[in-house]
Design a protein around this motif. Structure first.
Motif, PDB file in Angstrom:
ATOM      1  N   LYS A  74     -39.840 -33.619   2.559  1.00 39.77           N
ATOM      2  CA  LYS A  74     -39.969 -35.042   2.858  1.00 39.77           C
ATOM      3  C   LYS A  74     -38.609 -35.677   2.576  1.00 39.77           C
ATOM      4  O   LYS A  74     -38.192 -35.783   1.423  1.00 39.77           O
ATOM      5  CB  LYS A  74     -41.036 -35.689   1.995  1.00 39.77           C
ATOM      6  N   ASP A 134     -36.552 -38.523   2.108  1.00 34.65           N
ATOM      7  CA  ASP A 134     -36.774 -39.924   1.755  1.00 34.65           C
ATOM      8  C   ASP A 134     -35.529 -40.790   1.900  1.00 34.65           C
ATOM      9  O   ASP A 134     -35.645 -42.016   2.008  1.00 34.65           O
ATOM     10  CB  ASP A 134     -37.287 -40.033   0.319  1.00 34.65           C
ATOM     11  N   ASP A 172     -34.049 -34.905  -0.152  1.00 34.10           N
ATOM     12  CA  ASP A 172     -35.466 -34.623  -0.384  1.00 34.10           C
ATOM     13  C   ASP A 172     -35.665 -34.513  -1.897  1.00 34.10           C
ATOM     14  O   ASP A 172     -35.429 -33.457  -2.476  1.00 34.10           O
ATOM     15  CB  ASP A 172     -35.812 -33.310   0.317  1.00 34.10           C
TER      16      ASP A 172
END
Length: 119
Positions: A105, A107, A99
């Motif tokens: 989030k 990624d 993240d």
């Protein structure tokens, strides 16, 4: 871009231990929050544990709290998941994730490593 490679999975008896490793490429590993997730057969992927960029803050799913420990080595660009007192319900493919902005989030993902716990 970050590449993540997990290792350390395998077959273990219930009550046993395993340590998963996730090696990360890239110079900014120390800036990223890191996490472990898992997907059991026939189930959705679920959160297991996460650790802040500096390692001071950790978070665990209730199902693994007290049994699993997440840690990181920012010199070796590696995050670990020490799994103790393993149970058959811990059987899953375990994924490492990054993240970059610590905003929950995720990624970047690794390819996963299989953990199988026999009863």
């Amino acid at each position: 871009q970050v590449q993540l490679v997990e290792s350390g999975g395998g077959l273990v008896e219930a009550g046993g231990s395993l340590r998963l490793s996730c090696a990360a490429s890239g110079r900014t590993f120390s800036d990223y929050a890191m996490g472990w997730f898992r997907r059991a057969p026939g189930k959705e992927r679920e959160f297991v544990a996460s650790i802040s960029w500096g390692g001071a803050s950790t978070l665990y799913a209730d199902s693994v709290k007290g049994r699993f420990i997440i840690s990181r080595d920012n010199v070796r660009n590696t995050v670990y998941l020490q799994m103790n007192d393993l149970k058959p319900e811990d059987t899953a493919v375990y994924y490492c994730a990054a993240d970059p902005k610590s905003t929950n989030k995720w990624d970047y993902w690794g390819q996963g490593t299989q953990v199988t716990v026999s009863s």
